[in-house]
Write an enzyme that holds these catalytic residues in place. Structure first.
Site, PDB file in Angstrom:
ATOM      1  N   TRP A 182      -1.321  -8.520   6.925  1.00 23.69           N
ATOM      2  CA  TRP A 182      -2.088  -8.973   5.761  1.00 23.69           C
ATOM      3  C   TRP A 182      -1.298 -10.103   5.087  1.00 23.69           C
ATOM      4  O   TRP A 182      -0.085  -9.952   4.843  1.00 23.69           O
ATOM      5  CB  TRP A 182      -2.271  -7.782   4.808  1.00 23.69           C
ATOM      6  CG  TRP A 182      -3.015  -8.094   3.544  1.00 23.69           C
ATOM      7  CD1 TRP A 182      -4.199  -8.766   3.424  1.00 23.69           C
ATOM      8  CD2 TRP A 182      -2.627  -7.711   2.214  1.00 23.69           C
ATOM      9  NE1 TRP A 182      -4.566  -8.823   2.110  1.00 23.69           N
ATOM     10  CE2 TRP A 182      -3.625  -8.187   1.346  1.00 23.69           C
ATOM     11  CE3 TRP A 182      -1.543  -7.009   1.671  1.00 23.69           C
ATOM     12  CZ2 TRP A 182      -3.573  -7.991  -0.034  1.00 23.69           C
ATOM     13  CZ3 TRP A 182      -1.485  -6.813   0.307  1.00 23.69           C
ATOM     14  CH2 TRP A 182      -2.498  -7.292  -0.537  1.00 23.69           C
ATOM     15  N   ASP A 263       1.550   1.300   4.372  1.00 24.29           N
ATOM     16  CA  ASP A 263       0.509   0.703   3.546  1.00 24.29           C
ATOM     17  C   ASP A 263      -0.794   1.335   3.995  1.00 24.29           C
ATOM     18  O   ASP A 263      -1.254   1.116   5.116  1.00 24.29           O
ATOM     19  CB  ASP A 263       0.490  -0.821   3.763  1.00 24.29           C
ATOM     20  CG  ASP A 263      -0.589  -1.488   2.916  1.00 24.29           C
ATOM     21  OD1 ASP A 263      -1.312  -0.770   2.192  1.00 24.29           O
ATOM     22  OD2 ASP A 263      -0.706  -2.724   2.980  1.00 24.29           O
ATOM     23  N   LYS A 299     -11.124   0.179  -1.021  1.00 23.87           N
ATOM     24  CA  LYS A 299     -12.119   0.166   0.056  1.00 23.87           C
ATOM     25  C   LYS A 299     -12.787   1.522   0.227  1.00 23.87           C
ATOM     26  O   LYS A 299     -13.994   1.619   0.286  1.00 23.87           O
ATOM     27  CB  LYS A 299     -11.476  -0.213   1.392  1.00 23.87           C
ATOM     28  CG  LYS A 299     -10.327  -1.157   1.311  1.00 23.87           C
ATOM     29  CD  LYS A 299     -10.746  -2.589   1.226  1.00 23.87           C
ATOM     30  CE  LYS A 299      -9.528  -3.432   0.920  1.00 23.87           C
ATOM     31  NZ  LYS A 299      -9.649  -4.805   1.259  1.00 23.87           N
TER      32      LYS A 299
HETATM   33  N1  KET Z   1      -2.922  -3.670   2.136  1.00 21.44           N
HETATM   34  C1  KET Z   1      -3.712  -4.184   3.076  1.00 21.44           C
HETATM   35  C2  KET Z   1      -3.343  -3.997   4.501  1.00 21.44           C
HETATM   36  C3  KET Z   1      -4.875  -4.868   2.705  1.00 21.44           C
HETATM   37  O1  KET Z   1      -5.646  -5.355   3.662  1.00 21.44           O
HETATM   38  C4  KET Z   1      -5.196  -5.035   1.334  1.00 21.44           C
HETATM   39  C5  KET Z   1      -6.375  -5.805   0.942  1.00 21.44           C
HETATM   40  C6  KET Z   1      -4.335  -4.453   0.397  1.00 21.44           C
HETATM   41  C7  KET Z   1      -3.204  -3.772   0.822  1.00 21.44           C
HETATM   42  C8  KET Z   1      -4.543  -4.536  -1.073  1.00 21.44           C
HETATM   43  O2  KET Z   1      -5.730  -4.108  -1.553  1.00 21.44           O
HETATM   44  P1  KET Z   1      -5.911  -3.718  -3.097  1.00 21.44           P
HETATM   45  O3  KET Z   1      -7.199  -4.330  -3.470  1.00 21.44           O
HETATM   46  O4  KET Z   1      -4.753  -4.284  -3.862  1.00 21.44           O
HETATM   47  O5  KET Z   1      -5.913  -2.243  -3.114  1.00 21.44           O
HETATM   48  N2  KET Z   1      -6.983  -6.608   1.735  1.00 21.44           N
HETATM   49  C9  KET Z   1      -8.226  -7.353   1.487  1.00 21.44           C
HETATM   50  C10 KET Z   1      -8.373  -7.958   0.136  1.00 21.44           C
HETATM   51  C11 KET Z   1      -7.259  -8.869  -0.297  1.00 21.44           C
HETATM   52  O6  KET Z   1      -6.796  -9.704   0.471  1.00 21.44           O
HETATM   53  O7  KET Z   1      -6.858  -8.721  -1.467  1.00 21.44           O
HETATM   54  C12 KET Z   1      -8.410  -8.375   2.615  1.00 21.44           C
HETATM   55  O8  KET Z   1      -7.524  -8.508   3.482  1.00 21.44           O
HETATM   56  O9  KET Z   1      -9.470  -9.011   2.658  1.00 21.44           O
END
Ligand code: KET
Length: 453
Positions: A182, A263, A299
Site C-alpha cells: 500500500w 496490517d 472496509k
Molecule cells: N492498510 C492497507 C493495506 C490499506 O489498503 C488501507 C487503505 C489502510 C491500511 C488504511 O485504511 P484506513 O482508511 O486508514 O483504515 N487503503 C485504501 C484507501 C487509502 O489509500 O487510504 C486504498 O488502498 O485504496
C-alpha cells in the site's frame, strides 16, 4: 560564551530519514516527487509583498486519493472510478450497512448518551471486542490479559501510533515491508521514525507470490527487525500466502526474532469469513510470541469516514502489556489527545450484540461475494473478446483489488479514452465495479493491451 545549539529535533530526524528513504525507494518514482514537494521544507520565504508562503510549491495529489480528485473533475457520463478501495453497490453507490444504520439509530435513541471525551486509549468495550475479533474469542493471549489495545484513527492511525511507539521503545528501527505494498505504508512508517526496507513479495512473471524471494529477504534481515505483514487480501496485489506458507514464514520469523506487525485492513473481505481471514494473525499468536496488529473498520463495516480502528500489542506477560499501554498513552496524547466517540460506539454496539454481529457477517459476506462475482464477470468478458494474454489472475487474486498487470501507459490510455480511473500501477478496485460497467471496462482493457504493447 553561548553553548553551541544543534538543531536535531525528532522532527528533523524524521524528515531526514524520510527523505533518505524516499530517495532510494525502489518501487515508485512518484514517491520521490512526493518527498520533494510535500515533505522537504521549502526555503524560508522572504517578505516580498505577496505572501509569506509564496515559496510553497504545489504538491502532487496523493497517488490513490488523487485518483478520486481527477475522477470528480471529469464531466463524462460514462466515467468509472476504480481507484480508491471503497465498496460500491451494483448501482454504483456507496453503501451504509443496514446493521450500521440500526446501531446508529439505537445510539441516537439512547437518551443517556453524552459527548464527553473518551479516555486517551479510547472506548474500553470497543478495544476488548476488537481484540476478540482479530485474535479470536478463545485466544489465550486475551485470556492471560497479555494484549494491550488502543482505539486509533482507523488503520492508518493505528499504523502510525504503533510505528511511533516502536521508534521510541523498540531496539530495532528497521521495518521490512512487502514489495509492492500500500503506497502510504513507507510514508507513515518513515515519518514515525522507522527505517523502511523492502522484502520481495510479488512475482510479476507468475502474477503470484515470490515465496522464495520472501524467505530469502526475511532470512537475511537483521535479527529483531520489524516485519510488516498484510493479514489478508494483500494490497495492491490480491496475492496472499497459503496457510502452510504462513506457517513457514512464522517459523522463520520466530527463529530470527523478527517482530510481526500485522496490517489488517480487510478482515472478512478476502474470504467473506472474519475468522478465516484472521487465521494468519492467530497462527502467530498461538505460539505465545509477541506481535502488533493494526485493525481498520473502514472496509469491513463501511465506516470509511468515521476513522475507526484499533492497535493491539500482544505481549509475553500482562505486566508488559500494561506498561506498553501506559506508554501508548504518551504517544497518543500529544498527537490527537483522544479518539472520536461515534464510530467506535457503532462498532461496539454491533460487536457486543449477537444478532447484530450475525447480521453484520451476512452483509459482509454479501459484499465479498459481489466482488468475487465481479472478478468472474470481468474475466468472462475478456475471454469472450479474445483479449490477448492470460487473465486468470483476475479470478485467482482475492480481496478488493486486482493487480491487472496493465502498465502506466495503458492506464493513461484507459483514463483518457474510456474515462476509467485507477492507480497508475494498474491496480483496479473490484469493489467499485458493477455488472453494467463490466463491458465498458473489458472493451477498455482489450483496446489498451492490443494497441499499447
Ligand atoms: N492498510 C492497507 C493495506 C490499506 O489498503 C488501507 C487503505 C489502510 C491500511 C488504511 O485504511 P484506513 O482508511 O486508514 O483504515 N487503503 C485504501 C484507501 C487509502 O489509500 O487510504 C486504498 O488502498 O485504496
Amino acid at each position: 560564551m553561548r553553548p553551541q545549539i544543534t538543531y536535531s529535533s525528532p522532527t528533523d530526524r524524521r524528515l531526514t530519514a524520510l527523505v533518505r528513504h524516499l530517495a532510494d525507494d525502489p518501487f515508485s518514482a512518484s514517491l520521490q516527487m512526493d518527498s520533494q514537494n510535500t515533505i522537504s521544507p521549502s526555503p524560508t520565504a522572504a517578505f516580498n509583498g505577496d505572501s509569506v508562503f509564496a515559496n510553497v510549491v504545489q504538491a502532487p495529489e496523493d497517488p490513490i486519493l488523487g485518483v478520486t480528485v481527477a475522477y470528480n473533475k471529469d464531466p463524462s457520463p460514462v466515467k468509472l472510478n476504480l481507484g480508491v478501495g471503497a465498496y460500491r453497490t451494483e448501482e454504483g453507490k456507496p453503501l451504509v450497512l443496514n446493521v450500521v444504520s440500526r446501531a446508529e439509530q439505537m445510539l441516537v435513541n439512547d437518551q443517556s448518551r453524552v459527548k464527553e471525551y473518551l479516555p486517551i486509549t479510547g472506548l474500553a468495550d470497543f478495544n476488548k471486542l476488537s481484540a476478540k475479533l482479530i485474535f479470536g474469542a478463545d485466544s489465550p493471549a486475551i485470556q492471560d490479559n497479555r494484549v494491550a489495545t488502543v482505539q486509533c484513527l482507523s488503520g492508518t492511525g493505528s499504523l502510525r501510533v504503533g510505528a511511533e511507539f516502536l521508534a521510541r521503545h523498540y531496539h530495532q528501527r528497521t521495518i521490512y515491508i512487502p514489495l509492492p505494498t500500500w503506497g502510504n505504508h513507507p510514508k507513515v512508517l518513515t515519518i514515525a521514525g522507522l527505517s523502511v526496507k523492502y522484502y520481495r513479495y510479488y512475482d510479476p512473471a507468475t502474477r503470484g507470490l515470490n515465496f522464495q524471494g520472501l524467505l530469502e529477504d526475511l532470512g537475511s534481515a537483521p535479527s529483531g527487525a520489524i516485519v510488516l505483514l498484510h493479514a489478508c487480501a494483500h494490497n495492491p496485489t490480491g496475492v496472499d500466502p497459503t496457510l502452510e506458507q504462513w506457517d513457514q514464514i512464522k517459523q522463520l520469523m520466530r527463529s530470527k526474532g523478527l517482530l510481526p506487525f500485522f496490517d489488517s485492513a480487510y478482515q472478512g473481505f478476502a474470504s467473506g469469513s472474519l475468522d478465516a481471514d484472521a487465521q494468519p494473525v492467530r497462527l502467530f499468536v498461538a505460539d505465545g510470541g509477541e506481535c502488533l496488529a493494526a485493525q481498520s473498520y473502514a472496509k469491513n463495516m463501511g465506516l470509511y469516514g468515521e476513522r475507526v480502528g484499533a492497535l493491539s500489542f500482544v505481549c509475553r506477560t500482562a505486566d508488559v502489556a500494561s506498561r506498553v499501554e501506559s506508554q501508548l498513552k504518551l504517544v497518543i496524547r500529544p498527537m490527537y489527545s483522544n479518539p472520536p466517540l461515534h464510530g467506535a460506539s457503532i462498532v461496539a454496539t454491533i460487536l457486543k450484540d449477537r444478532d447484530m454481529f450475525h447480521e453484520w457477517t451476512i452483509e459482509l459476506k454479501a459484499m465479498a461475494d459481489r466482488i468475487i462475482s465481479m472478478r468472474q464477470q470481468l474475466f468472462d468478458a475478456l475471454q469472450s473478446r479474445g483479449t490477448p494474454g492470460d487473465w486468470s489472475h483476475i479470478i485467482k487474486q482475492i480481496g478488493m483489488f486486482t493487480f491487472t498487470g496493465l502498465n502506466t501507459e495503458q492506464v493513461v490510455f484507459m483514463t483518457k479514452e474510456y474515462h476509467i480511473y485507477m492507480t497508475s500501477d494498474g491496480r483496479i478496485s473490484m469493489a467499485g465495479l458493477n455488472s453494467k460497467k463490466v463491458p465498458h471496462l473489458a472493451d477498455a482493457i482489450h483496446e489498451a493491451v492490443t494497441r499499447i504493447v
